[in-house]
Design a protein around this motif. Structure first.
Motif, short mmCIF file in Angstrom:
data_model
loop_
_atom_site.label_atom_id
_atom_site.label_comp_id
_atom_site.label_asym_id
_atom_site.label_seq_id
_atom_site.Cartn_x
_atom_site.Cartn_y
_atom_site.Cartn_z
N GLY A 258 0.18 -10.31 18.08
CA GLY A 258 0.28 -10.04 16.61
C GLY A 258 -0.35 -11.04 15.87
O GLY A 258 -1.27 -11.95 16.38
N SER A 259 -0.14 -11.19 14.66
CA SER A 259 -0.97 -11.99 13.63
C SER A 259 -0.05 -13.61 14.03
O SER A 259 -0.83 -14.69 13.56
N GLY A 260 0.71 -13.76 14.80
CA GLY A 260 1.41 -15.07 15.01
C GLY A 260 0.76 -15.72 16.02
O GLY A 260 0.90 -17.09 16.06
N GLY A 261 0.06 -15.14 16.74
CA GLY A 261 -0.83 -15.84 17.76
C GLY A 261 -2.22 -16.12 17.54
O GLY A 261 -3.25 -16.00 18.29
N LYS A 262 -2.50 -16.91 16.32
CA LYS A 262 -3.80 -16.95 15.78
C LYS A 262 -4.62 -18.03 16.84
O LYS A 262 -5.79 -17.63 17.27
N THR A 263 -3.97 -19.16 17.17
CA THR A 263 -4.54 -20.14 17.87
C THR A 263 -5.22 -19.55 19.44
O THR A 263 -6.31 -19.76 20.00
N LEU A 264 -4.06 -18.70 20.04
CA LEU A 264 -4.45 -18.05 21.24
C LEU A 264 -5.64 -16.94 21.08
O LEU A 264 -6.63 -16.97 21.95
N ARG A 265 -5.46 -16.24 20.00
CA ARG A 265 -6.48 -15.31 19.90
C ARG A 265 -7.87 -15.77 19.58
O ARG A 265 -8.88 -15.36 20.03
N GLU A 266 -8.12 -16.77 18.91
CA GLU A 266 -9.37 -17.52 18.52
C GLU A 266 -9.78 -18.35 19.92
O GLU A 266 -10.98 -17.99 20.10
N ARG A 267 -9.02 -18.93 20.67
CA ARG A 267 -9.45 -19.59 21.99
C ARG A 267 -10.14 -18.29 22.79
O ARG A 267 -11.16 -18.60 23.54
N MET A 268 -9.23 -17.26 22.84
CA MET A 268 -9.83 -16.31 24.01
C MET A 268 -11.11 -15.49 23.35
O MET A 268 -11.81 -14.99 24.28
N LEU A 269 -11.07 -15.26 21.89
CA LEU A 269 -12.16 -14.89 21.23
C LEU A 269 -13.59 -15.58 21.58
O LEU A 269 -14.45 -14.81 21.83
N ARG A 270 -13.39 -16.84 21.36
CA ARG A 270 -14.50 -17.74 21.73
C ARG A 270 -14.94 -17.51 23.17
O ARG A 270 -16.23 -17.80 23.35
N ALA A 271 -13.96 -17.61 24.12
CA ALA A 271 -14.38 -17.27 25.69
C ALA A 271 -15.05 -16.15 25.81
O ALA A 271 -16.09 -16.23 26.59
N GLU A 286 -12.31 -11.12 12.48
CA GLU A 286 -12.06 -10.65 11.10
C GLU A 286 -10.44 -10.06 10.98
O GLU A 286 -9.89 -9.71 9.93
N TRP A 287 -10.02 -9.59 12.07
CA TRP A 287 -8.70 -9.04 12.00
C TRP A 287 -7.51 -9.87 11.35
O TRP A 287 -7.24 -10.91 11.67
N GLN A 288 -6.84 -9.00 10.61
CA GLN A 288 -5.78 -9.69 9.74
C GLN A 288 -4.33 -9.51 10.30
O GLN A 288 -3.34 -9.96 9.47
N GLY A 289 -4.41 -8.68 11.40
CA GLY A 289 -2.77 -8.48 11.87
C GLY A 289 -2.44 -7.04 11.77
O GLY A 289 -1.27 -6.84 11.96
N ASP A 290 -3.29 -6.43 10.99
CA ASP A 290 -2.81 -4.72 11.25
C ASP A 290 -2.90 -4.12 12.19
O ASP A 290 -3.97 -4.00 12.93
N PRO A 291 -1.80 -3.59 13.11
CA PRO A 291 -1.85 -3.05 14.37
C PRO A 291 -2.72 -1.64 14.17
O PRO A 291 -3.16 -1.36 15.23
N GLU A 292 -2.68 -1.09 13.15
CA GLU A 292 -3.11 0.36 13.07
C GLU A 292 -4.72 0.14 13.45
O GLU A 292 -5.39 1.10 14.08
N GLU A 293 -5.31 -1.05 12.72
CA GLU A 293 -6.91 -1.07 13.19
C GLU A 293 -7.00 -1.28 14.54
O GLU A 293 -8.14 -0.63 15.22
N LEU A 294 -6.07 -1.90 15.45
CA LEU A 294 -6.42 -1.99 16.78
C LEU A 294 -5.85 -0.73 17.74
O LEU A 294 -6.60 -0.47 18.55
N ARG A 295 -5.12 -0.11 16.96
CA ARG A 295 -4.69 1.27 17.67
C ARG A 295 -5.98 2.26 17.49
O ARG A 295 -6.24 2.80 18.45
N GLN A 296 -6.77 2.17 16.45
CA GLN A 296 -8.13 3.07 16.23
C GLN A 296 -8.92 2.62 16.99
O GLN A 296 -9.81 3.35 17.66
N LEU A 297 -8.90 1.43 17.17
CA LEU A 297 -10.12 0.57 17.87
C LEU A 297 -9.71 1.05 19.65
O LEU A 297 -10.78 1.43 20.42
#
Length: 312
Positions: A258-271, A286-297
């Motif tokens: 979710g939106s709380g794991g920003k550091t982990l998300r950024e690190r995995m994204l850079r990798a 650019e994802w801001q934490g809305d799960p509906e966006e990820l569901r559609q994706l």
């Protein structure tokens, strides 16, 4: 005056100590003189006495008669046969647990008896005790120098066990050891439950990346909140330069933390960006934490979201 008294007391004590020392020294001299006077007589008397050799007691040699050896061998053979007869009686009346206990004693003593080993393995299958089945095969593998079974026997027995318990970790490891293609755990068309611990253990023992990815996806479907599963899946896909599979795992990871794991998300994204350009990098960045966006994706990529995952 007081100092004089103390001085006199010290002098008296010293005189007493001197007297004690003199008396002890005189006593020690008297004892030495007496010992010196007695030693010549003792030596003279000892030289006169005859010396007798004491004979050693005869050694008793106990020999086991040949008849007793034969009797002991026959008794041992009878006791082993009694074990097998006892096990057969248990099996005849359907007491598989008691029969398995007796047969296991026999097999531990006679790991070369293929017939009895097969009987014990079949008993475990009848009991649906596949853990004991796998444990027996593993212990026999450790005694490979004493067991006569060939490679065909091992393959058949491991395959038979996996047919009964497709997700048995020990049997899957044995399958790899005997050179079998490690089968995917499945049972009558229904996927067996794959826990995170089992999946990580299987992946650690099998270096096939496609097998590891399939196992990890199955475990994620069962336990989607276990972050070590995503870490291992991302590692494999990154190592194999599988860009699309990496992005699929990353989408589910984003939903999990979710939106709380920003550091982990950024690190995995850079990798992931090191694997090459992709239009979804900017979307995920650019994802801001809305799960509906990820569901559609996920739907657009035909990626199934586990039911227990947030946003499923």
């Amino acid at each position: 005056m007081q100092g004089l008294m103390i001085f006199l007391e010290v002098v008296v004590v010293l005189l007493l100590l001197v007297e004690v020392f003199i008396r002890l020294r005189a006593r020690r001299r008297r004892l030495q003189n007496r010992a010196a006077a007695a030693s010549p007589n003792l030596s003279r008397d000892a030289s006169v006495l005859p010396v007798k050799a004491v004979p050693a007691p005869p050694r008793e040699v106990t020999a086991i008669p040949e008849a007793e050896k034969v009797t002991a061998t026959l008794q041992e053979a009878l006791s082993i046969d009694d074990l097998l007869n006892e096990a057969n009686i248990y099996l005849e009346y359907g007491h598989h647990a008691q029969a398995a206990t007796v047969l296991r004693w026999y097999v531990d003593l006679n790991p070369h008896e293929t017939r009895v080993i097969n009987q014990l393995l079949d008993t475990y299958i009848a009991m649906a005790d596949m853990d004991s089945y796998a444990d027996l095969l593993e212990s026999l593998g450790e005694k490979s120098a004493k067991v006569p079974m060939d490679e065909t026997w091992w393959r058949e027995r491991v395959e038979h066990g996996l047919q009964q318990d497709p997700g048995n970790l020990e049997l899957l490891v044995l399958a790899e050891k005997v050179g079998m293609t490690v089968p995917m755990p499945q049972e009558q068309g229904i996927e067996a439950v794959m826990t995170a611990e089992m999946a990580l253990a299987l992946v650690a023992r099998n270096r096939d990346p496609h097998y590891g990815m399939a196992i990890l996806w199955r475990a994620i479907a069962h336990e989607p909140l276990r972050l070590p599963l995503y870490a291992e899946l991302l590692r494999i896909t990154h190592q194999q330069h599988l860009l699309e599979e990496y992005i699929n795992a990353l989408i589910l990871l984003f939903l999990t933390v979710g939106s709380g794991g920003k550091t982990l998300r950024e690190r995995m994204l850079r990798a992931g960006q090191d694997l090459g350009p992709h239009p979804l990098w900017d979307v995920l960045a650019e994802w801001q934490g809305d799960p509906e966006e990820l569901r559609q994706l996920a739907r657009s990529r035909q990626l199934e979201i586990p039911k227990s995952l947030p946003g499923a």
